[in-house]
Design an enzyme around this catalytic site. Structure first.
Site, PDB file in Angstrom:
ATOM      1  CG  HIS B 153      -0.159   0.131   2.541  1.00 27.40           C
ATOM      2  ND1 HIS B 153       0.249  -0.975   3.257  1.00 27.40           N
ATOM      3  CD2 HIS B 153       0.290   1.200   3.230  1.00 27.40           C
ATOM      4  CE1 HIS B 153       0.899  -0.577   4.343  1.00 27.40           C
ATOM      5  NE2 HIS B 153       0.954   0.733   4.368  1.00 27.40           N
ATOM      6  CG  HIS B 199      -3.620   0.223   5.110  1.00 32.50           C
ATOM      7  ND1 HIS B 199      -3.145  -1.003   5.458  1.00 32.50           N
ATOM      8  CD2 HIS B 199      -2.676   1.107   5.498  1.00 32.50           C
ATOM      9  CE1 HIS B 199      -1.970  -0.854   6.030  1.00 32.50           C
ATOM     10  NE2 HIS B 199      -1.653   0.395   6.069  1.00 32.50           N
ATOM     11  CG  HIS B 214       4.599   4.777   4.292  1.00 30.43           C
ATOM     12  ND1 HIS B 214       3.926   5.433   5.294  1.00 30.43           N
ATOM     13  CD2 HIS B 214       3.990   3.580   4.180  1.00 30.43           C
ATOM     14  CE1 HIS B 214       2.957   4.655   5.753  1.00 30.43           C
ATOM     15  NE2 HIS B 214       2.957   3.522   5.091  1.00 30.43           N
ATOM     16  CG  HIS B 246       1.283   1.305  12.256  1.00 28.08           C
ATOM     17  ND1 HIS B 246       1.965   2.486  12.385  1.00 28.08           N
ATOM     18  CD2 HIS B 246       1.740   0.744  11.116  1.00 28.08           C
ATOM     19  CE1 HIS B 246       2.794   2.637  11.362  1.00 28.08           C
ATOM     20  NE2 HIS B 246       2.688   1.584  10.588  1.00 28.08           N
ATOM     21  CE1 TYR B 255       5.483   3.686   8.070  1.00 29.86           C
ATOM     22  CE2 TYR B 255       5.457   5.174   9.931  1.00 29.86           C
ATOM     23  CZ  TYR B 255       4.791   4.460   8.971  1.00 29.86           C
ATOM     24  OH  TYR B 255       3.429   4.555   8.918  1.00 29.86           O
ATOM     25  CD  GLU B 265       4.247   0.428   7.179  1.00 34.41           C
ATOM     26  OE1 GLU B 265       3.440   0.625   6.234  1.00 34.41           O
ATOM     27  OE2 GLU B 265       3.913   0.461   8.364  1.00 34.41           O
TER      28      GLU B 265
HETATM   29 FE   LIG Z   1       1.838   1.887   5.982  1.00 36.74          FE
END
Ligand SMILES: [Fe+2]
Ligand code: FES
Lengths: 111, 307
Positions: B153, B199, B214, B246, B255, B265
């Site tokens: 993503h 996501h 990112h 997260h 990251y 990431e």
């Molecule tokens: Fe991410």
């Protein structure tokens, strides 16, 4: 190589040593100082923008958005991408008032 | 409602120095170099990806993202979505087949956040690298570095989140999986999915349009994330934060930056989303925890360091 130079950041008055071939930002970080803001360390984000007031240096590649043509001549460069050739006097941009406080107040930044 | 968009298919990233970038994405991140073209672009992919490439690097004098592409089910769907984008008032640019090597025609549009997106339906399939799909072994030998398995993503920064959500939901069939809501009710972050992943594309509100936060790559385990961190230290690569977790999506993450300052990431785990799920909501007051679950404080870099 083997040469070490002195870098002075005018706004904070802080001084640190930087080896030939080492980036100014990296030297500052290694000595635990924070006078120049640290971002990507790759010449891309513009976070570490400084003005070199005095002294000679070499540059690596820097994003043209943050260092437009001509800016290098004015000494406006990115600390993560400059390598001193002698002692340097640098100055970082004025820190926005919110910058230090913003570690804990994030919602303002988002609006 | 699903509209025939399947998954993130590619991202084209601008880099300041191609040799340094290839070293980073290939030797360190562990992507496979698949091709180069006469513009000097380099095509790479994670080893589990069936399509020929997912990451395209282009040398330029400013870093950032050129565009992100989503693959659609077939050419009919692509044609249908193209019409719907135009009906919606989007300006659509048709990129002919072959502009990206071994990729069919692409339909490009600019989202209200200022980012260029593309839809396409055809790309050469070279199969999973080193294992194929017939009695495949668990993984191929000869992978490098972090051994990223796939492009997963992007997180992008820009304005007009509401309009962007409407477009992605109504026209492209994405769902809102997670969001961050400010005290005044305004949505300041939105994580959208077109699959069951938490996501496929995420946006955070930012005044300046078109900024790149990112590109993210998937790893199997938390142990892999730790080993990625080891490799980042071994190679003296610029780390942003992590390894950590997260709050949003609950992925385990680190990251770091490529040599041009673009953030990458690698992550493992994370929640899943089905179309009947309500979005997960985080309050903006809890943003520190939402982003970095253990520190519970944002580093300023997360909000301001972009390409
Ligand atoms: Fe991410
Ligand atoms: S830290 Fe990003 S340009 Fe220097």
């Amino acid at each position: 190589m083997g040469e070490t130079y002195q870098v002075t950041e005018q706004r904070s008055g802080q001084t640190f040593r930087c080896k030939a071939g080492q980036s100014v930002l990296k030297a500052m970080e290694q000595q635990g100082l924070k006078c120049v803001p640290v971002g990507c360390r790759g010449g891309g984000c513009g976070f570490c923008k400084i003005t070199v007031l005095n002294g000679d240096f070499e540059c690596g590649k820097m994003s043209r958005v943050h260092v437009p043509p001509g800016a290098i001549g004015e000494g406006e460069v990115l600390a993560c991408r400059i390598y001193p050739l002698g002692n340097l006097i640098i100055e970082c941009r004025p820190q926005p008032a919110g910058r230090l406080a913003s570690e804990h107040t994030t919602t303002k930044v988002l609006r | 409602m699903k509209k025939g968009v399947m998954r993130p298919g590619h991202v084209q990233i601008r880099v300041l120095d191609m040799d340094e970038a290839v070293k980073h994405y290939k030797d360190l991140l562990g992507l496979i170099e698949m091709d180069r073209d006469d513009q000097g672009r380099v095509y790479l992919k994670g080893w589990t990806e069936v399509d020929k490439f997912s990451v395209v690097l282009r040398e330029a004098d400013e870093p950032g993202m050129d565009f992100m592409g989503f693959k659609c089910l077939n050419e009919d769907v692509l044609g249908q979505l193209r019409s719907e984008l135009i009906e919606r008032g989007c300006e659509v640019e048709d990129i002919p087949a072959g502009e990206l090597r071994d990729c069919g025609r692409r339909v490009r549009f600019i989202a209200p956040t200022g980012h260029a997106f593309e839809l396409y339906a055809t790309k050469k399939q070279t199969g999973k690298w080193g294992v194929g799909n017939h009695n495949p072994e668990a993984w191929p030998r000869g992978l490098e570095g972090i051994k990223a398995t796939r492009f997963d993503h992007c997180l992008l920064y820009g304005p007009n989140l509401d309009e962007t959500l409407d477009l992605f939901r109504d026209v492209l069939g994405f769902d809102l999986a997670e969001q961050v809501i400010a005290p005044d009710g305004k949505r300041v972050a939105q994580f959208l999915t077109v699959s069951t992943k938490a996501h496929d594309i995420a946006f955070i509100h930012h005044e300046e349009p078109g900024k790149f936060h990112h590109a993210s790559f998937f790893l199997e385990t938390w142990q892999d994330v730790l080993k990625a961190a080891d490799l980042l230290s071994m190679t003296d690569t610029s780390i942003d934060i992590g390894p950590t977790r997260h709050g949003l999506t609950h992925g385990q993450t680190i990251y770091f930056f490529d040599p041009s300052g673009n953030r990458n990431e690698v992550f493992a785990g994370g929640d899943y989303h089905y179309p009947d799920h309500e979005p997960v909501t985080w309050d903006a007051e809890e943003l520190g925890k939402a982003i970095f679950y253990h520190d519970r404080v944002l580093n300023e870099r997360f909000l301001t360091v972009l390409t």
